[in-house]
Enzyme design. Sequence first.
Site, mmCIF file in Angstrom:
data_model
loop_
_atom_site.group_PDB
_atom_site.id
_atom_site.type_symbol
_atom_site.label_atom_id
_atom_site.label_comp_id
_atom_site.label_asym_id
_atom_site.label_seq_id
_atom_site.Cartn_x
_atom_site.Cartn_y
_atom_site.Cartn_z
ATOM 1 N N GLU A 109 18.555 48.520 36.067
ATOM 2 C CA GLU A 109 19.696 47.181 35.803
ATOM 3 C C GLU A 109 19.056 47.779 34.416
ATOM 4 O O GLU A 109 17.863 47.741 34.430
ATOM 5 C CB GLU A 109 19.418 46.735 36.543
ATOM 6 C CG GLU A 109 20.282 46.156 37.390
ATOM 7 C CD GLU A 109 21.035 44.871 38.634
ATOM 8 O OE1 GLU A 109 21.575 44.300 38.217
ATOM 9 O OE2 GLU A 109 20.106 44.513 39.338
ATOM 10 N N HIS A 225 27.453 36.402 33.693
ATOM 11 C CA HIS A 225 26.598 38.200 33.333
ATOM 12 C C HIS A 225 27.989 38.434 32.976
ATOM 13 O O HIS A 225 29.026 37.934 32.621
ATOM 14 C CB HIS A 225 26.871 38.058 35.744
ATOM 15 C CG HIS A 225 27.122 39.677 35.959
ATOM 16 N ND1 HIS A 225 27.603 40.417 36.036
ATOM 17 C CD2 HIS A 225 25.972 39.882 36.806
ATOM 18 C CE1 HIS A 225 26.971 42.045 36.408
ATOM 19 N NE2 HIS A 225 25.910 40.886 36.442
ATOM 20 N N ARG A 271 21.373 41.552 29.773
ATOM 21 C CA ARG A 271 22.704 41.017 29.767
ATOM 22 C C ARG A 271 22.916 39.969 29.093
ATOM 23 O O ARG A 271 25.054 40.290 28.957
ATOM 24 C CB ARG A 271 22.352 39.749 31.167
ATOM 25 C CG ARG A 271 23.286 39.880 31.945
ATOM 26 C CD ARG A 271 22.498 39.256 34.043
ATOM 27 N NE ARG A 271 22.405 40.042 33.885
ATOM 28 C CZ ARG A 271 21.899 40.161 35.014
ATOM 29 N NH1 ARG A 271 22.318 39.185 35.847
ATOM 30 N NH2 ARG A 271 22.558 41.575 36.243
ATOM 31 N N HIS A 329 26.711 32.688 35.884
ATOM 32 C CA HIS A 329 25.993 33.570 36.809
ATOM 33 C C HIS A 329 24.373 32.670 37.042
ATOM 34 O O HIS A 329 24.501 32.783 38.126
ATOM 35 C CB HIS A 329 25.799 35.151 36.812
ATOM 36 C CG HIS A 329 25.191 35.842 37.633
ATOM 37 N ND1 HIS A 329 25.732 36.839 38.446
ATOM 38 C CD2 HIS A 329 23.997 36.378 37.539
ATOM 39 C CE1 HIS A 329 25.086 37.583 39.298
ATOM 40 N NE2 HIS A 329 24.144 37.618 38.647
ATOM 41 N N ARG A 364 17.112 35.307 32.468
ATOM 42 C CA ARG A 364 16.113 36.047 33.535
ATOM 43 C C ARG A 364 16.432 38.041 33.402
ATOM 44 O O ARG A 364 17.719 37.906 33.348
ATOM 45 C CB ARG A 364 16.731 35.925 34.418
ATOM 46 C CG ARG A 364 16.796 36.187 35.695
ATOM 47 C CD ARG A 364 17.224 35.533 36.857
ATOM 48 N NE ARG A 364 18.933 36.266 36.872
ATOM 49 C CZ ARG A 364 19.327 36.762 38.096
ATOM 50 N NH1 ARG A 364 18.610 37.329 38.431
ATOM 51 N NH2 ARG A 364 20.451 36.932 37.548
HETATM 52 C C1 SIN Z 1 23.934 42.254 39.482
HETATM 53 O O1 SIN Z 1 23.965 43.179 40.371
HETATM 54 O O2 SIN Z 1 24.554 42.866 38.652
HETATM 55 C C2 SIN Z 1 23.238 41.305 39.443
HETATM 56 C C3 SIN Z 1 21.865 40.773 39.258
HETATM 57 C C4 SIN Z 1 21.611 40.102 39.210
HETATM 58 O O3 SIN Z 1 21.526 38.585 38.478
HETATM 59 O O4 SIN Z 1 19.640 40.063 38.812
#
Ligand code: SIN
Length: 490
Positions: A109, A225, A271, A329, A364
């Site tokens: 990610e 998010h 993010r 989020h 985060r």
């Molecule tokens: C996601 O799956 O995009 C969210 C993961 C997260 O918020 O840590």
Amino acid sequence: METDILVIGSGIAGLSLALKASKIGQVVVATKKAAFDSNTAEAQGGIAIPVGKADEKKHIEDTLKAGRGICNEKAVALMVKKAHDRINELSEWGVKFEKEKGGFKRTLEAGHSVPRIVFNVDATGRAIEHKLVMLARENKNIRILEDSMLIDLAIGTSGSCVGASFLRENSFIQTISAKLTILATGGLGQIYEKTTNPHVAAGDGFAAAFRAGAKMENMEFVQFHPTKLDVPSNHPFLISEVLRGEGGTLINWKGEQFMQRYAKEGELAPRDVVARAIYIESQNGSVYLDMTHKSEEFLRNRFPTIYAKCLGFDLDLAHDKIPVTAAAHYMCGGVKTDLKGNSSIPNLYVIGEVACTGVHGANRLASNSLLEGMVFAHEAYLDAKGKIGKLALEKAPEMVFSIGDSKDTANPRQEIKKLMWEKVGLVRNEKGLKDAIDMLGKMDFKAKPSISKSINSKSLEDWNMAQTSLLVARAALKRKKSLGCHFRTN
Ligand code: SIN
């Protein structure tokens, strides 16, 4: 009612602590709706776990980098170093994670320098929550009280927490006295018009802790998010960042892949950068996530939950571009705690999203939240174990409210959500924040229950939403410079 340990909330932090605490006393878990209803159950991506000892340093660095220099470095190091123990514990409890030769399968990610996220297809949180709820229900020392909404924490004569009062089944008030109280009520996404969070995440714990006098920290850092599924629906649905980790691209209404204009890392930029870019692009038209270059077989196998959900809206991940929007989020701040989960109020531990351990700083790192919940629940358990034998039970003061329709109670929910989205959202300015604070102050006053008014779960939630929103807006006004997920235009 009396118990040794009162846990408020039933996500990963609350339930994992309850399971351990059942070895040292009687535990009551009080939760707002059904035990399964939590942000944990909605988590798709996974849990970030360093790839062996060699990766610990990098995992710490990635977390600090995402947090933009204001993380508590000791908390970050503790979380990363205890990650393996906690994932092994989840595995021993029966939670399944994808495996491959040599260990866990890992995915990527944004913000992670290597693929280190351990997962269960595209519904990691659901797998964890199922198992924890099942184990807690089977445990003879744990009593789960569902449909129990926290009204207020009970503070005893010496100033320590001695339990809490709850509105149960929207029809009666029950006060629970406890030697130790654990606040694990999760997040606050529902204070925003657009959110990935389920309905239960309305910020109740932040408001109740604040009313009890607990120290709060970093409340301005609401993480947005980038990709919530943008369809008309009452049930928010996340399109996991992992799809971009697996090569998904972001396309604007003109068909342009725009992320390179905002950051060299493109779709895998931090993010906050991606969320803001989507927010800006969406002022002119829809934004889409494009996975159509991947085969249907791959997408159905790797993302079965997301695939099925999209199909329910006539969107086929293998053939259609998926409309997405940025959405509230995760709360990076919260009730300030030390490394053992202690809040500023004696005998009140705070864990999970409602806590501010300092791990997340101003932003985060993806998939650090389930890990933080597990690790600090464990540290709090160890601390509680050393403390509980020395504590006597003090009776919690009773609360007096009548329960009813609350006809005279204002209903400011939609107004709060709109205000927060427009003025305390991804892009903030001084005038907007001051206006929001002014309006939220009035709503807080109107929504506040008094002895003369009757309360119900809706009016109580509205009040919590107004108060929690005020905490976010005031903190955002105070921090004049942009940092991480707090972005100011002046
Ligand atoms: C996601 O799956 O995009 C969210 C993961 C997260 O918020 O840590």
